[in-house]
Design a protein around this motif. Structure first.
Motif, PDB file in Angstrom:
ATOM      1  N   SER A  18       5.910  -0.759   7.591  1.00 47.58           N
ATOM      2  CA  SER A  18       6.841  -2.021   6.639  1.00 47.58           C
ATOM      3  C   SER A  18       7.258  -3.653   6.733  1.00 47.58           C
ATOM      4  N   VAL A  19       7.793  -3.291   8.241  1.00 50.72           N
ATOM      5  CA  VAL A  19       8.139  -5.240   8.556  1.00 50.72           C
ATOM      6  C   VAL A  19       7.470  -5.934   8.847  1.00 50.72           C
ATOM      7  N   LEU A  20       5.220  -5.568   9.017  1.00 52.33           N
ATOM      8  CA  LEU A  20       4.833  -6.476   8.715  1.00 52.33           C
ATOM      9  C   LEU A  20       4.437  -6.792   7.115  1.00 52.33           C
ATOM     10  N   VAL A  21       4.704  -5.655   6.630  1.00 56.04           N
ATOM     11  CA  VAL A  21       4.395  -6.176   4.917  1.00 56.04           C
ATOM     12  C   VAL A  21       5.422  -6.678   5.016  1.00 56.04           C
ATOM     13  N   VAL A  22       6.701  -6.861   4.807  1.00 57.43           N
ATOM     14  CA  VAL A  22       7.899  -7.437   4.387  1.00 57.43           C
ATOM     15  C   VAL A  22       7.497  -9.353   5.212  1.00 57.43           C
ATOM     16  N   LEU A  23       6.841  -9.343   6.131  1.00 58.66           N
ATOM     17  CA  LEU A  23       6.309 -10.977   7.647  1.00 58.66           C
ATOM     18  C   LEU A  23       5.624 -11.336   6.231  1.00 58.66           C
ATOM     19  N   LEU A  24       4.692 -10.835   5.818  1.00 54.81           N
ATOM     20  CA  LEU A  24       3.925 -11.131   5.460  1.00 54.81           C
ATOM     21  C   LEU A  24       3.696 -11.694   4.031  1.00 54.81           C
ATOM     22  N   ALA A  25       4.392 -10.868   3.143  1.00 54.40           N
ATOM     23  CA  ALA A  25       5.171 -11.190   1.380  1.00 54.40           C
ATOM     24  C   ALA A  25       6.129 -12.166   1.608  1.00 54.40           C
ATOM     25  N   THR A  26       6.670 -12.182   2.523  1.00 56.05           N
ATOM     26  CA  THR A  26       7.786 -13.633   2.701  1.00 56.05           C
ATOM     27  C   THR A  26       7.850 -14.249   3.208  1.00 56.05           C
ATOM     28  N   LEU A  27       6.879 -15.202   4.520  1.00 55.97           N
ATOM     29  CA  LEU A  27       6.275 -15.668   5.564  1.00 55.97           C
ATOM     30  C   LEU A  27       4.773 -16.506   5.824  1.00 55.97           C
ATOM     31  N   TYR A  28       4.143 -15.759   4.761  1.00 57.34           N
ATOM     32  CA  TYR A  28       2.469 -16.206   4.345  1.00 57.34           C
ATOM     33  C   TYR A  28       2.093 -17.150   3.947  1.00 57.34           C
ATOM     34  N   PRO A  29       1.447 -18.462   4.276  1.00 56.32           N
ATOM     35  CA  PRO A  29       0.688 -18.578   5.682  1.00 56.32           C
ATOM     36  C   PRO A  29       1.318 -19.377   6.855  1.00 56.32           C
ATOM     37  N   TYR A  30       2.371 -18.787   7.104  1.00 57.57           N
ATOM     38  CA  TYR A  30       2.659 -19.033   8.397  1.00 57.57           C
ATOM     39  C   TYR A  30       2.710 -20.523   8.103  1.00 57.57           C
TER      40      TYR A  30
END
Length: 503
Positions: free
Chosen positions: A25-37
């Motif tokens: 769940s945390v990884l999904v949040v980080l992917l959705a909000t910060l990608y492409p980093y």
């Protein structure tokens, strides 16, 4: 012994699974909000710069997405906490804090990601999403929640009447929070102080308007119909405003390269593109190759209007093309095509208004504000736009040519259903728990259910009608009743099933 070991292994396996689901769940949040980093860290930055970058607001779609994004985190955190047998209050606190903490970290990191705009509203919405996840888990799967319902259902304490009274008081307070929420929806407190004033375009140069504009006056107060009539007849009327007057640009006289604010509050208006000569009778000619923009942000104007949540704009304009779209920006306080405090524009022959409030979004476009058949000719028209929440009033050339728009009456039904669900679903949950306490007294139980379902929705509509002069809406009342009644009924049905299993 073997049975204990099996139980222990199952418990450990459950913990491992829950930890994994929380991590996902945390990884999904980080992917959705910060990608492409693609982080871009400056050589130096201050805490003040980070705080100032949180001046954005969320659109309706962002609000929905942020709540849904954090729902799985709240759901799986609750599952994990209940395996550790955390107390109910601590469980709720940990879920909300975990959601808020992760959201805060993400929002701070977004300061350094080009194209991302951190907002304080996202943290609130993400925390709500985590709490909704907690509700969903307890509603659907939790066995510990069943024990809580069973204790309420079988409450035989002598103090039950005191608890009923306390619950009733809590229900009234929770209902009152609806009024507070809706009272804030039409404030201008979310205006960004760092936006400039632009005449004839956006700062990005991609929403040009073609026509003449001769003057622009802006105050931090709404005006009455009597005052509007005086403005139409007295060209020097705004001299009487003094402290309230925030901007006074006369574009039919002055320099070829810039215009001064006669009120002394705002920066000079500078030509962008190719400067043109002012025409005395018509004003400044604007086109796709030239427009006006203040040298700096109009911070004093933005802050004053944000504080009063009122304003009046008076301007005289003449379009050069009745087919302009975009809408083509005539007067705008904005950063780019997607972020603004206010815009007066032309969409074909219609006058288009965009106003930033908590319910209209960062672009001011979530609620459509349009007045038809204003630009049907190329003659000069004196426009007066005044706002006193939630009413926008527009006068064109005289007092008789008058339009009034109420933001609360124009909220799209999808937005309204969403906001009402956030307000009335918690009331339905609370009402269901309260009804369990009084189940042994049928008269009180029936009266409580009837009033508990009906009163909050009526209270809200009565408040909005009396305070904001909106039209009474049976649909709004029924939406509130629907969410309260449906939630209470579903939870009571679920409670009966769970209690039977426990007993």
């Amino acid at each position: 012994m073997k049975k204990r070991q099996t139980i222990r292994n199952a418990h450990l396996l459950g913990l491992f699974k829950d930890y994994g689901l929380v991590a996902i769940s945390v990884l999904v949040v980080l992917l959705a909000t910060l990608y492409p980093y693609n982080f871009s860290f400056p050589d130096s930055f201050s805490l003040e710069e980070i705080v100032n970058s949180f001046s954005n607001t969320s659109s309706f779609q962002d609000t929905v997405n942020n709540i849904l994004l954090f729902l799985p985190l709240g759901f799986f955190c609750t599952s994990l906490l209940q395996k550790y047998r955390a107390k109910l209050g601590l469980e709720i606190l940990i879920v909300i804090l975990a959601s808020a903490s992760l959201s805060t970290i993400v929002e701070i990191l977004q300061v350094f990601v080009p194209g991302r705009r951190p907002t304080p509203e996202d943290i609130i919405n993400n925390s709500i999403g985590g709490f909704v996840g907690w509700l969903c888990f307890n509603w659907l799967l939790s066995r510990s929640f069943a024990y809580i319902l069973a204790r309420i259902e079988n409450n035989s304490s002598r103090r039950v009447n005191q608890r009923i009274a306390a619950f009733c008081l809590g229900y009234i307070l929770l209902s009152s929070l609806n009024l507070v929420f809706w009272q804030s929806t039409t404030h201008l407190s979310n205006w960004n102080s760092n936006y400039p004033l632009i005449i004839g375009n956006e700062a990005t140069g991609d929403r040009p308007w073609q026509g003449y504009i001769s003057k622009v006056y802006i105050t931090d107060q709404a005006i009455s119909a009597i005052e509007a009539a005086q403005i139409f007849t007295d060209k020097d009327y705004f001299k009487n405003y003094r402290d309230s007057l925030l901007a006074a640009y006369k574009l039919d006289t002055g320099s070829k390269y810039y215009y001064r604010d006669k009120s002394g509050n705002l920066p000079r208006l500078l030509w962008r593109g190719q400067p043109v000569d002012t025409q005395e009778n018509k004003g400044a000619l604007l086109s796709s190759s030239n427009w006006l923009e203040t040298a700096d942000a109009v911070k004093k104007l933005n802050k004053r209007i944000s504080n009063t949540s009122e304003f009046t704009i008076s301007t005289t304009v003449a379009t050069s093309d009745i087919n302009q779209t975009g809408p083509a920006r005539i007067v705008s306080i904005s950063h780019d095509p997607l972020r603004r405090n206010f815009t007066l524009g032309q969409q074909g022959t219609a006058l288009n208004l965009r106003l930033r409030t908590p319910i209209t979004g960062e672009n001011g476009g979530d609620v459509q504000l349009s007045i038809p058949n204003i630009f049907i000719d190329k003659q000069p028209h004196h426009l007066i736009i005044t706002y006193s929440r939630p009413i926008i009033q527009v006068y064109v050339d005289n007092l008789q040519n008058y339009y009034s728009l109420n933001l609360l009456d124009l909220i799209p039904i999808a937005h309204k259903v969403f906001y009402y669900s956030l307000n009335f679903i918690p009331l339905g949950i609370y009402l269901a728990l309260l009804s369990l306490l009084v189940k042994n007294n049928r008269v009180i139980h029936r009266l409580l259910i009837f009033l508990g379902i009906l009163l909050p929705s009526l209270m809200l509509e009565a408040f909005l009608v009396s305070t904001y002069s909106k039209e009474i809406s049976l649909r709004n009342i029924l939406i509130g009743i629907f969410f309260t009644a449906t939630t209470a009924l579903m939870l009571k049905t679920r409670a009966r099933i769970l209690v039977k299993k426990v007993v």
